[in-house]
Design an enzyme around this catalytic site. Structure first.
Site, PDB file in Angstrom:
ATOM      1  N   HIS A 306       0.833  -1.202   0.000  1.00 44.40           N
ATOM      2  CA  HIS A 306       0.000   0.000   0.000  1.00 44.40           C
ATOM      3  C   HIS A 306       0.872   1.258   0.000  1.00 44.40           C
ATOM      4  CE1 HIS A 306      -3.820   2.096   1.553  1.00 44.40           C
ATOM      5  NE2 HIS A 306      -2.898   3.041   1.582  1.00 44.40           N
ATOM      6  N   GLU A 307       1.791   1.342   0.944  1.00 40.58           N
ATOM      7  CA  GLU A 307       2.565   2.572   1.145  1.00 40.58           C
ATOM      8  C   GLU A 307       3.747   2.712   0.183  1.00 40.58           C
ATOM      9  OE1 GLU A 307       1.393   4.796   2.976  1.00 40.58           O
ATOM     10  OE2 GLU A 307      -0.038   3.679   4.212  1.00 40.58           O
ATOM     11  N   HIS A 311       1.913   4.110  -3.215  1.00 41.28           N
ATOM     12  CA  HIS A 311       2.111   5.554  -3.044  1.00 41.28           C
ATOM     13  C   HIS A 311       3.532   6.000  -3.419  1.00 41.28           C
ATOM     14  CE1 HIS A 311      -1.806   5.943  -1.412  1.00 41.28           C
ATOM     15  NE2 HIS A 311      -1.549   5.399  -0.235  1.00 41.28           N
ATOM     16  N   GLU A 342      -6.077   6.029  -3.583  1.00 40.01           N
ATOM     17  CA  GLU A 342      -6.338   5.257  -2.374  1.00 40.01           C
ATOM     18  C   GLU A 342      -7.069   3.955  -2.670  1.00 40.01           C
ATOM     19  OE1 GLU A 342      -4.993   5.603   0.336  1.00 40.01           O
ATOM     20  OE2 GLU A 342      -4.293   7.678   0.323  1.00 40.01           O
TER      21      GLU A 342
END
Length: 495
Positions: A306-307, A311, A342
């Site tokens: 996710h991070e 991102h 997101e």
């Protein structure tokens, strides 16, 4: 309804001694991967712009704590000495030069070639139980640093920055009000105070909750309850045990080796985060903050996908593109990057799980909608339907009610609905989206990919390892649909 994005970058503070370090997560003076060489050539303004809107951007870092202090999810928090401020979104056209290898996969090849950068995958052997405590001692080749607390702030720079909305709506008396709330047997509506209150007009723009996917959110949570009994049993069964600090360091290091990004990202552990993790820029350095109280053995890698895998990589790729700054985005008429940003990251959180339930995205969506029609105490008791633990319910209620002074009033902060909103929109069009291209183009909406691909600079883009097998990735998306009982017919009607 398309939810617009907001710029969020929490500014932490580094001691002066740390600023002299050239390489992070490496014991030598040599870069550990070609991609690190590239990163060091980026200007600080470009780095700041990598995460100028929505990293885990709807997450709020409450405040830092001393690293040696034992982890406790609900321990009292401290007020930061200075309010966090947003990083500048102005970016220069910094370009990286590095060795690269061509990217290939089993799927059909399109007219656009993608170059993947990073080190060859080399994983560290899993430490045995006998050596766990010393697995990051002097002999190993890499040691993850801690982000120490700073004793001061950079007033000259910070005085020119606008307060981030997520910093401004962070209550300054959370622990005091929590104590009152629990002492009242959950009958007292907290009265939150703010160091830098946001204007009512700004709050109004983020106070409209949607019920568009409410049916799907409730169904997803009911499926989990039917299968596991309650939220706590679901977390234990699917997430596994909470990790110690040494195990968190080990898994973070192993993941960075997979992605060839060792030496690029500072890692900070805390227990003062409303979310599970946050990817920000601190003094021009990408910084990953991990909430130790929610780091579970089976879920940590999903958080890293996710991070970092979403991102961070999309931020790096974005820095090469003509739309890397606000002026470029306006020139090319880009849509808001959310809910795509997101939504994609949330999908990657559950990717490869044995049971990829979209529980958290569903609960955040539901909580925001209910908050718009309920007081704090009403919301707290309503959430007991899905979450038993009062501390966990408190956290969700604070997220939904932040920005309000008197939480007895109806109202919400609606940004947490972006996760499920983005997931369902991406799943709706999953057969038409080129996910590698969506990653390569940077911080763009999936709806803009087709018209932007001819303008993109593809020479040095980076693709995370889990996206390199198109067929396996597609299978996982279909599994998420099946496990959460979502159908294409249903999504076509909704979207």
């Amino acid at each position: 309804m398309m939810l617009e994005s907001i710029k969020v970058t929490e500014r932490l503070h580094w001691p002066e001694a740390e600023l002299s370090k050239k390489h992070l997560l490496s014991p030598t003076d040599k870069p550990v991967s070609p991609s690190q060489l590239c990163l060091e050539k980026l200007s600080s303004s470009v780095l700041k712009d990598l995460f100028n809107a929505a990293t885990s951007s709807y997450n709020v870092l409450l405040q830092g704590k001393d690293e040696d202090r034992p982890s406790s999810k609900h321990s009292p928090s401290r007020r930061p000495k200075k309010p966090a401020r947003c990083a500048s979104s102005a970016a220069r056209n910094g370009r990286r030069q590095a060795e690269s290898g061509s990217f290939s996969n089993g799927g059909p090849k399109g007219p656009y070639s993608i170059t993947v950068m990073g080190s060859v995958m080399g994983l560290t052997p899993r430490p045995s139980a006998q050596t766990r405590r010393s697995c990051f001692a002097a002999p190993p080749r890499t040691k993850l640093p801690l982000l120490a607390k700073s004793s001061g702030s950079r007033d000259g720079e910070n005085s020119l920055k606008k307060l981030c909305i997520l910093s401004a709506i962070k209550p300054s008396n959370v622990e005091k009000e929590k104590a009152k709330f629990f002492k009242s047997d959950f009958s007292y509506n907290p009265q939150f105070e703010y160091s830098n209150p946001v204007s009512p007009l700004v709050l109004a723009r983020h106070s409209i909750a949607s019920d568009r996917f409410l049916t799907q959110a409730v169904r997803i949570m009911e499926l989990a309850l039917h299968k596991y009994g309650n939220h706590e049993k679901f977390e234990q069964a699917m997430g596994g045990n909470l990790l110690t600090k040494s195990r968190i360091w080990y898994q973070v290091k192993r993941y960075m080796e997979k992605e060839g990004c060792m030496g690029e990202i500072v890692v900070h552990l805390t227990d003062d985060l409303l979310s599970r993790a946050s990817m920000t820029v601190v003094n021009s350095r990408p910084t990953l903050t991990i909430n130790m109280s929610t780091a579970r053995e089976q879920w940590l890698e999903g958080m890293l996908r996710h991070e970092i895998g979403t991102h961070y990589f999309r931020g790096i790729n974005n820095s090469h593109q003509p739309w890397c700054n606000s002026g470029g985005r306006k020139k090319h008429n880009l849509r808001p990057l959310n809910p795509t940003e997101e939504g994609l990251a949330s999908i990657h959180s559950v990717l490869f799980r044995k049971d990829p339930m979209l529980w958290r995205a569903a609960l955040l969506y539901y909580t925001v909608y209910q908050a718009s029609h309920m007081s704090f105490t009403q919301l707290f008791h309503d959430l007991r339907r899905f979450v038993q633990d009062p501390n966990t319910r408190w956290d969700y209620c604070v997220r939904a009610k932040r920005g309000q002074a008197d939480t007895a009033q109806l109202g919400c902060f609606s940004k947490d609905q972006v996760y499920l909103d983005g997931v369902l929109k991406i799943l709706r069009y999953r057969d038409k989206i080129d996910f590698q291209l969506l990653m390569a183009l940077g911080k763009v909406s999936f709806e803009d990919v087709d018209r932007l691909k001819g303008l993109a600079l593809m020479e040095h883009v980076r693709i995370p390892h889990f996206l390199q097998d198109r067929e396996r990735y597609t299978e996982q998306l279909n599994k998420i649909m099946e496990v959460n009982q979502l159908t294409d017919e249903e999504l076509r009607v909704l979207i």
